[in-house]
Design a protein around this motif. Structure first.
Motif, PDB file in Angstrom:
ATOM      1  N   LEU A  78       0.819  -1.211   0.000  1.00  0.00           N
ATOM      2  CA  LEU A  78       0.000   0.000   0.000  1.00  0.00           C
ATOM      3  C   LEU A  78       0.855   1.264   0.000  1.00  0.00           C
ATOM      4  O   LEU A  78       0.508   2.261  -0.646  1.00  0.00           O
ATOM      5  N   VAL A  79       1.974   1.244   0.719  1.00  0.00           N
ATOM      6  CA  VAL A  79       2.869   2.405   0.744  1.00  0.00           C
ATOM      7  C   VAL A  79       3.528   2.600  -0.620  1.00  0.00           C
ATOM      8  O   VAL A  79       3.639   3.728  -1.128  1.00  0.00           O
ATOM      9  N   ILE A  80       3.971   1.500  -1.252  1.00  0.00           N
ATOM     10  CA  ILE A  80       4.589   1.588  -2.573  1.00  0.00           C
ATOM     11  C   ILE A  80       3.590   2.126  -3.593  1.00  0.00           C
ATOM     12  O   ILE A  80       3.911   2.990  -4.423  1.00  0.00           O
ATOM     13  N   THR A  81       2.364   1.618  -3.550  1.00  0.00           N
ATOM     14  CA  THR A  81       1.332   2.093  -4.471  1.00  0.00           C
ATOM     15  C   THR A  81       1.124   3.591  -4.323  1.00  0.00           C
ATOM     16  O   THR A  81       1.074   4.334  -5.318  1.00  0.00           O
ATOM     17  N   TRP A  82       1.012   4.052  -3.095  1.00  0.00           N
ATOM     18  CA  TRP A  82       0.785   5.484  -2.862  1.00  0.00           C
ATOM     19  C   TRP A  82       1.982   6.314  -3.337  1.00  0.00           C
ATOM     20  O   TRP A  82       1.804   7.341  -3.997  1.00  0.00           O
ATOM     21  N   ALA A  83       3.209   5.860  -3.023  1.00  0.00           N
ATOM     22  CA  ALA A  83       4.405   6.619  -3.389  1.00  0.00           C
ATOM     23  C   ALA A  83       4.553   6.729  -4.909  1.00  0.00           C
ATOM     24  O   ALA A  83       4.841   7.816  -5.446  1.00  0.00           O
ATOM     25  N   LEU A  84       4.347   5.631  -5.628  1.00  0.00           N
ATOM     26  CA  LEU A  84       4.467   5.658  -7.084  1.00  0.00           C
ATOM     27  C   LEU A  84       3.343   6.472  -7.718  1.00  0.00           C
ATOM     28  O   LEU A  84       3.544   7.129  -8.743  1.00  0.00           O
ATOM     29  N   LEU A  85       2.174   6.424  -7.113  1.00  0.00           N
ATOM     30  CA  LEU A  85       1.069   7.226  -7.634  1.00  0.00           C
ATOM     31  C   LEU A  85       1.343   8.714  -7.445  1.00  0.00           C
ATOM     32  O   LEU A  85       0.993   9.539  -8.307  1.00  0.00           O
ATOM     33  N   MET A  86       1.969   9.076  -6.333  1.00  0.00           N
ATOM     34  CA  MET A  86       2.358  10.473  -6.104  1.00  0.00           C
ATOM     35  C   MET A  86       3.336  10.945  -7.172  1.00  0.00           C
ATOM     36  O   MET A  86       3.291  12.103  -7.613  1.00  0.00           O
ATOM     37  N   LEU A  87       4.234  10.047  -7.634  1.00  0.00           N
ATOM     38  CA  LEU A  87       5.210  10.414  -8.658  1.00  0.00           C
ATOM     39  C   LEU A  87       4.578  10.501 -10.038  1.00  0.00           C
ATOM     40  O   LEU A  87       4.866  11.424 -10.804  1.00  0.00           O
ATOM     41  N   ASP A  88       3.713   9.529 -10.368  1.00  0.00           N
ATOM     42  CA  ASP A  88       3.197   9.434 -11.733  1.00  0.00           C
ATOM     43  C   ASP A  88       1.885  10.186 -11.937  1.00  0.00           C
ATOM     44  O   ASP A  88       1.693  10.817 -12.985  1.00  0.00           O
ATOM     45  N   PHE A  89       0.988  10.089 -10.976  1.00  0.00           N
ATOM     46  CA  PHE A  89      -0.335  10.715 -11.100  1.00  0.00           C
ATOM     47  C   PHE A  89      -0.715  11.379  -9.778  1.00  0.00           C
ATOM     48  O   PHE A  89      -1.602  10.906  -9.061  1.00  0.00           O
ATOM     49  N   PRO A  90      -0.047  12.481  -9.439  1.00  0.00           N
ATOM     50  CA  PRO A  90      -0.324  13.112  -8.139  1.00  0.00           C
ATOM     51  C   PRO A  90      -1.766  13.574  -7.976  1.00  0.00           C
ATOM     52  O   PRO A  90      -2.256  13.692  -6.852  1.00  0.00           O
ATOM     53  N   ASP A  91      -2.460  13.815  -9.101  1.00  0.00           N
ATOM     54  CA  ASP A  91      -3.855  14.248  -9.001  1.00  0.00           C
ATOM     55  C   ASP A  91      -4.763  13.113  -8.528  1.00  0.00           C
ATOM     56  O   ASP A  91      -5.854  13.372  -7.993  1.00  0.00           O
ATOM     57  N   LEU A  92      -4.336  11.843  -8.702  1.00  0.00           N
ATOM     58  CA  LEU A  92      -5.126  10.705  -8.252  1.00  0.00           C
ATOM     59  C   LEU A  92      -4.744  10.252  -6.844  1.00  0.00           C
ATOM     60  O   LEU A  92      -5.497   9.508  -6.212  1.00  0.00           O
ATOM     61  N   ALA A  93      -3.572  10.676  -6.376  1.00  0.00           N
ATOM     62  CA  ALA A  93      -3.071  10.210  -5.086  1.00  0.00           C
ATOM     63  C   ALA A  93      -3.741  10.954  -3.939  1.00  0.00           C
ATOM     64  O   ALA A  93      -4.068  12.142  -4.045  1.00  0.00           O
ATOM     65  N   ARG A  94      -3.942  10.254  -2.837  1.00  0.00           N
ATOM     66  CA  ARG A  94      -4.463  10.872  -1.626  1.00  0.00           C
ATOM     67  C   ARG A  94      -3.313  11.455  -0.821  1.00  0.00           C
ATOM     68  O   ARG A  94      -2.140  11.314  -1.195  1.00  0.00           O
ATOM     69  N   SER A  95      -3.628  12.082   0.306  1.00  0.00           N
ATOM     70  CA  SER A  95      -2.592  12.744   1.096  1.00  0.00           C
ATOM     71  C   SER A  95      -1.641  11.760   1.767  1.00  0.00           C
ATOM     72  O   SER A  95      -0.551  12.125   2.200  1.00  0.00           O
ATOM     73  N   GLY A  96      -2.045  10.507   1.848  1.00  0.00           N
ATOM     74  CA  GLY A  96      -1.189   9.477   2.444  1.00  0.00           C
ATOM     75  C   GLY A  96      -1.723   8.107   2.075  1.00  0.00           C
ATOM     76  O   GLY A  96      -2.835   7.979   1.548  1.00  0.00           O
ATOM     77  N   PRO A  97      -0.929   7.061   2.304  1.00  0.00           N
ATOM     78  CA  PRO A  97      -1.398   5.703   1.997  1.00  0.00           C
ATOM     79  C   PRO A  97      -2.617   5.343   2.843  1.00  0.00           C
ATOM     80  O   PRO A  97      -2.606   5.477   4.063  1.00  0.00           O
ATOM     81  N   THR A  98      -3.675   4.903   2.175  1.00  0.00           N
ATOM     82  CA  THR A  98      -4.930   4.594   2.862  1.00  0.00           C
ATOM     83  C   THR A  98      -4.882   3.148   3.322  1.00  0.00           C
ATOM     84  O   THR A  98      -5.457   2.252   2.698  1.00  0.00           O
ATOM     85  N   LEU A  99      -4.212   2.915   4.441  1.00  0.00           N
ATOM     86  CA  LEU A  99      -3.958   1.552   4.894  1.00  0.00           C
ATOM     87  C   LEU A  99      -5.234   0.830   5.309  1.00  0.00           C
ATOM     88  O   LEU A  99      -5.352  -0.392   5.150  1.00  0.00           O
TER      89      LEU A  99
END
Length: 451
Positions: A82-103
């Protein structure tokens, strides 16, 4: 009171150092958490918070489960994914990423660990929570529904949910059927065989079957039939001495099954379900045909196939990282702008694809891994002599049933009732897999003994 809370009366192999007073309170809160959705009440936030806090304390502070076995590994891998998904999404599609990993979106699949801890690997608590759940489910048409009015509507050919969505009602009653089949021997022949109890058992089976057929839920029916077949195979393999039962028992059971089947056929309920299956023939033709111009219809099954196609396409675009929290909802809303049939839908009707589109192939495998770990624990316990045949049959088939239904329904994401059923069957199975053990470190010896 001191005697009631003594170590002789309380033993928790999943948390051997848990204080007795906290253990008893944990049981009470665990029962409330597991059963409240079967009542007209909404689950109070106080029960949620109390159960989760007690479970977290018991798991981290007192349970060896947190320091060995499959649970911590799976929990760690899920958190990492979940952390990796959030971090990569912040890099590639920051508009789709939330403020933090939604564990919490995936960690709620581990709540069954807390229920297993609360039930303490004790047969009386597992029987108690399953028995209470069964009674509440059997009374559901009157507790949540309109009673005889719903039955009259169902007998007239209408699709009835008895106060809930028909799919959820069928799920609950199917698990009751699996329980009645798995525990038929203690229910009917313990301590001695009783024709009265056999008649009561048959009546409950007929009642549950009628309710399931009135819900007209094809996916649930297919999963239930498959799990009953699995149960029959496991029973014949595990209990060859069944062939030694007196002939009158076999004849009595056969007569009751024929009577139930005759009642179902005469009522017309079977015919209405067969018609619903036949209505999806065009979907099967469209999927299996080599004609690419043949369109998939927008029926119940047809929409599912279209949802799955959308999910598979999106997973293929980001197979390792996924698209983040509840991304299926986002893509369905996008698709609805061009395809009106997608409007109003918020899930892919497949829990594995939901996990995959959100967290990649790793998320799908980790979800399957949770099921597999508990099933493996049940197999180890049964072959090691720690789990009786009834609990083994029910655990394997109820978990398998949830796994099958998760292929065609979004039970584990955005569905409180689906997740509650998952937590109930997984928690009871895991708890009973450690019944009678002094400590879960004995699991290694059980594995060796089962080989």
């Amino acid at each position: 009171m001191s005697k009631m809370l003594s170590s002789d009366q309380w033993h928790n192999p999943l948390a051997p150092r848990l204080p007795h007073w906290l253990g008893w309170l944990f049981v009470v809160v665990g029962f409330g958490y597991a059963l409240v959705l079967f009542t007209p009440l909404e689950r109070p936030k106080l029960i949620d918070i109390a159960f989760l806090v007690m479970g977290l304390v018991a798991f981290v502070r007192y349970s060896p489960l947190a320091r060995g076995g499959g649970a911590p590994w799976l929990l760690g891998l899920v958190t990492l994914q979940l952390v990796i998904t959030w971090a990569l999404l912040m890099l590639d599609f920051p508009d789709l990423a939330r403020s933090g990993p939604t564990l919490e979106d995936f960690l709620d699949k581990f709540v069954f660990l807390f229920l297993a801890l609360a039930l303490a690997g004790q047969r009386r608590w597992v029987v108690g929570v399953l028995g209470c759940a069964a009674v509440l489910i059997l009374l559901m048409p009157w507790i949540l529904g309109n009673g005889w009015a719903d039955f009259r509507l169902g007998l007239a050919g209408g699709r009835v949910g008895f106060g809930l969505n028909p799919i959820r009602t069928a799920l609950y009653f199917s698990v009751v059927v699996l329980g009645l089949m798995a525990f038929v021997r203690p229910l009917v022949a313990s301590p001695t065989f009783s024709w009265l109890r056999l008649g009561l058992w048959a009546g409950l089976m007929a009642y549950a079957a009628v309710v399931i057929l009135m819900t007209q839920t094809r996916g649930v029916l297919l999963a239930l039939v498959l799990m009953l077949a699995v149960m029959a195979v496991l029973t014949l393999r595990s209990l060859p001495r069944l062939r030694r039962l007196p002939v009158r028992y076999w004849l009595g059971g056969l007569c009751l099954l024929v009577a139930i089947g005759g009642m179902v056929v005469q009522s017309g309920l079977l015919g209405s379900n067969v018609q619903r299956f036949q209505s999806e023939a065009d979907v099967i033709d469209a999927v299996t045909s080599s004609d690419e111009g043949l369109e998939i219809p927008n029926s119940s099954w047809g929409l599912r196939v279209q949802f799955w196609q959308l999910g598979i396409e999106r997973i293929a675009e980001r197979p390792l990282a996924g698209w983040g929290y509840r991304s299926a909802r986002h893509f369905l809303e996008e698709a609805a702008q061009e395809s009106p049939q997608f409007r109003g839908y918020r899930q892919l009707h497949n829990s594995y694809l939901e996990a995959g589109i959100s967290y990649g192939v790793g998320g799908m495998l980790l979800l399957v891994g949770l099921f597999g770990w508990v099933l493996w624990r049940c197999r180890v316990a049964y072959h090691g002599g720690g789990m009786g045949i009834g609990f083994y049959l029910f655990s394997v088939t109820s978990i398998g049933f949830v796994m099958c239904c998760s292929l065609v329904y979004g039970l584990l994401f955005s569905d409180d009732h689906g997740l509650n059923l998952y937590t109930l069957v997984m928690g009871c199975a895991l708890s009973m897999s450690y019944a009678g053990k002094g400590d879960i470190s004995d699991a290694g010896e059980a594995v060796a003994g089962s080989r």
